[in-house]
Write a protein that holds these residues in place. Structure first.
Motif, PDB file in Angstrom:
ATOM      1  N   PHE A 137       4.095  -2.113   4.574  1.00 43.63           N
ATOM      2  CA  PHE A 137       3.143  -2.152   4.557  1.00 43.63           C
ATOM      3  C   PHE A 137       2.952  -2.975   3.279  1.00 43.63           C
ATOM      4  CE2 PHE A 137       5.438   2.461   5.322  1.00 43.63           C
ATOM      5  CZ  PHE A 137       3.679   1.943   6.306  1.00 43.63           C
ATOM      6  N   THR A 138       3.358  -3.942   3.182  1.00 42.28           N
ATOM      7  CA  THR A 138       3.182  -5.318   2.529  1.00 42.28           C
ATOM      8  C   THR A 138       1.987  -6.390   2.294  1.00 42.28           C
ATOM      9  OG1 THR A 138       5.468  -6.515   2.606  1.00 42.28           O
ATOM     10  CG2 THR A 138       6.035  -4.709   0.812  1.00 42.28           C
ATOM     11  N   VAL A 139       1.946  -6.499   1.866  1.00 42.74           N
ATOM     12  CA  VAL A 139       0.595  -7.752   2.439  1.00 42.74           C
ATOM     13  C   VAL A 139       0.774  -8.916   0.968  1.00 42.74           C
ATOM     14  CG1 VAL A 139      -1.786  -7.824   2.904  1.00 42.74           C
ATOM     15  CG2 VAL A 139      -0.842  -6.079   3.040  1.00 42.74           C
TER      16      VAL A 139
ATOM     17  N   ALA B 117      -1.740  -3.245   6.692  1.00 44.60           N
ATOM     18  CA  ALA B 117      -0.532  -3.133   5.693  1.00 44.60           C
ATOM     19  C   ALA B 117      -0.373  -2.309   7.134  1.00 44.60           C
ATOM     20  CB  ALA B 117      -0.380  -2.812   4.556  1.00 44.60           C
ATOM     21  N   ASP B 118       1.145  -2.674   6.929  1.00 43.72           N
ATOM     22  CA  ASP B 118       1.299  -2.383   8.295  1.00 43.72           C
ATOM     23  C   ASP B 118       3.319  -1.884   8.774  1.00 43.72           C
ATOM     24  OD1 ASP B 118       3.345  -4.262   9.305  1.00 43.72           O
ATOM     25  OD2 ASP B 118       0.993  -4.911  10.444  1.00 43.72           O
ATOM     26  N   THR B 119       3.412  -0.527   9.319  1.00 48.01           N
ATOM     27  CA  THR B 119       5.097  -0.389   8.982  1.00 48.01           C
ATOM     28  C   THR B 119       6.178  -1.427   9.306  1.00 48.01           C
ATOM     29  OG1 THR B 119       5.287  -0.097  11.322  1.00 48.01           O
ATOM     30  CG2 THR B 119       4.708   2.133   9.595  1.00 48.01           C
TER      31      THR B 119
ATOM     32  N   LEU C 187       0.646  -0.941   0.283  1.00 41.99           N
ATOM     33  CA  LEU C 187       0.455   0.179  -0.319  1.00 41.99           C
ATOM     34  C   LEU C 187       0.707   1.295  -0.092  1.00 41.99           C
ATOM     35  CD1 LEU C 187      -3.225  -0.913   2.257  1.00 41.99           C
ATOM     36  CD2 LEU C 187      -2.621  -1.429   0.141  1.00 41.99           C
ATOM     37  N   CYS C 188       0.589   2.041  -0.791  1.00 46.73           N
ATOM     38  CA  CYS C 188       1.358   3.802  -1.236  1.00 46.73           C
ATOM     39  C   CYS C 188       0.369   4.566  -0.438  1.00 46.73           C
ATOM     40  CB  CYS C 188       2.110   3.382  -2.518  1.00 46.73           C
ATOM     41  SG  CYS C 188       2.829   2.144  -2.682  1.00 46.73           S
ATOM     42  N   GLY C 189       1.540   5.552  -0.244  1.00 46.06           N
ATOM     43  CA  GLY C 189       0.723   6.859  -0.223  1.00 46.06           C
ATOM     44  C   GLY C 189       1.134   7.999  -0.513  1.00 46.06           C
TER      45      GLY C 189
END
Length: 488
Positions: free
Chosen positions: A133-135, A127-129, A65-67
């Motif tokens: 944030f990869t899953v 998805a976390d630090t 997940l990207c910001g």
């Protein structure tokens, strides 16, 4: 009223209005005191997604997940010399500002698969630090030889806004099915060796046009020990993965082509790394393994085998986690693969009835290689295990080696055993080096010191017979050499 008089009137009127107000009545924007406003956050699939480890009935899906919607622009000019290193790159600049950077963001993601009359949906995954944030989301109970549509859905914490992305993949055919199979393979890609300013690497668009069933990457997906930045910390090393996967040619390729990944030295730590190697800056061997597992969607042991119908089985070998130190004296106990992996290879090859068998090695088995190298089975440093391996593989009917690591394309045949090896070549011409084009050895059937990839096509003639073709192609997909072998 003329324009000039109108402006004068407004100016005077404005002064009078402000004068009649107390300071507390004046909006903050007029006093210069601007309250902090949280930046609007959104979630994107900027670095794409992958379908991996496909079998007849299962797949592992991966994303990050990207910001930000697009990667940071590439602003540094490059050297003209090989590899095209960036000019005046500040290794100490904030990583979030680096060329190609893509920040991650916390959130939730789920996947729906539809195909073959099935609709399967995962739970929401966080998805976390901790994992950048990869899953990864595994699915089983799929149908063989079936095309599935993949629909990703992501959202931010506390938000109902959804962001979606879609792709496809096809499962492998049943072991008894005499299906045709087409795959592509490549190796050695460094972000700054790109050969298309907007797309990144032409090779990925060229491979995609062939509509392959799957892709095998044989290692050095990124280069921690090349500048722009050097991957001497976890943050900088992670950046290299973000920047690489953010190239549009890779994003589009993986939307429709499943992948099997192997690692080598540069995408683990540094050149010629082994488990006893010292840290690279602050990055340790253990850190490198963690980052690899974040970005390579595999499960279980790093060595695996996969079957694609009646005529093809592949083996993916692990060359870094179990090896002896390169500096150890060669002996019967000195190893690249380790005893457990070698035992597994013997057992699984003995149990295979596939028409053709392909062993994918991140490093050469046949070579030839440069005399100074001490890192692979084609080198004297691992001569004992190399001799055993070439003897064993050459005794197996219709078994070939496909290797990564070398920055040139070649076909070679071992003079003693007759084992044939295919080197795919690096991802771009800017990455091709390390061998003299005029240095054609007796082992060489083909030599080209340029970038490109290898296409492998299995074409059945009936249920029990087939032809396998190995086609070297340049970065634009043009064929430059072909070898064919019949099973009969």
């Amino acid at each position: 009223m003329k324009n000039e008089n109108r402006r004068t009137f407004v100016k005077k009127a404005g002064i009078g209005i402000v004068a009649s107000l107390s300071l507390s009545d004046i909006p903050a924007v007029m006093t210069g005191s601007v309250p902090d406003r949280p930046e609007k956050q959104e979630v994107f699939f900027t670095t794409g997604f992958k379908a991996a480890e496909v079998t007849t009935d299962s797949v592992i899906l991966w994303t990050r997940l990207c910001g930000q919607e697009k990667p940071n622009p590439v602003v540094h000019r490059r050297r003209e010399a090989i590899f095209r290193h960036p000019i005046d790159f500040d290794e100490e600049m904030p990583v979030g500002s680096m060329d190609g950077g893509v920040k991650g963001i916390g959130g939730s993601v789920k996947v729906q698969l539809s195909g073959g009359g099935q609709i399967l949906e995962s739970e929401w995954h966080s998805a976390d630090t901790e994992n950048d944030f990869t899953v990864r989301i595994p699915f089983d109970r799929l149908k063989p030889a079936t095309s599935y549509r993949v629909t990703w859905t992501a959202k931010l914490p506390g938000s109902d806004a959804l962001h979606t992305a879609a792709g496809t993949f096809r499962t492998a055919p049943q072991f008894s099915s005499p299906d045709a199979v087409r795959l592509v393979t490549s190796t050695c890609q460094y972000f700054w060796s790109y050969d298309h300013d907007e797309r990144g690497f032409r090779i990925y668009d060229s491979m995609r046009r062939l509509n392959p069933d799957f892709f095998v990457h044989t290692g050095d997906y990124v280069y921690y020990d090349k500048p722009g930045p050097l991957g001497t910390t976890i943050e900088k090393a992670r950046h290299q993965w973000h920047a690489m996967d953010g190239w549009p040619s890779l994003v589009d390729f993986y939307k429709g082509v499943p992948v099997y990944m192997t690692k080598d030295d540069h995408d683990l730590l540094r050149d010629d790394v082994h488990p006893f190697s010292p840290a690279y800056g602050q990055l340790t061997f253990g850190d490198g393994l963690k980052l690899w597992r974040e970005n390579a969607p595999i499960a279980g042991k790093p060595y695996r085998t996969f079957r694609w119908g009646r005529h093809l089985q592949i083996w993916l070998m692990e060359g870094r986690e179990y090896r002896s130190s390169n500096q150890d004296k060669d002996s019967a106990s000195k190893t690249i693969w380790g005893e457990e992996q070698k035992k597994w290879l013997l057992e699984t090859v003995a149990g295979s009835d596939a028409t053709f068998r392909l062993l994918f090695s991140p490093t050469p088995v046949v070579g030839p290689d440069r005399d100074r190298k001490t890192d692979n089975h084609a080198n004297k440093a691992f001569e004992t295990e190399g001799n055993w391996l070439r003897e064993y593989l050459s005794a197996q009917e219709n078994m070939f080696v496909v290797n990564g690591d070398r920055h040139w394309q070649y076909v070679s045949v071992d003079k003693k055993t007759g084992l044939t090896e295919f080197g795919s070549g690096p991802v771009s011409d800017a990455h091709a080096q390390g061998w003299d084009q005029e240095d054609v050895r007796p082992e060489h059937k083909f030599l080209r010191v340029k970038g490109g990839f290898l296409e492998i096509a299995v074409v059945p003639s009936d249920r029990s017979a087939a032809v396998i073709k190995f086609i070297h192609r340049d970065v634009d997909g043009n064929p430059v050499h072909e070898e064919a072998f019949s099973s009969s």
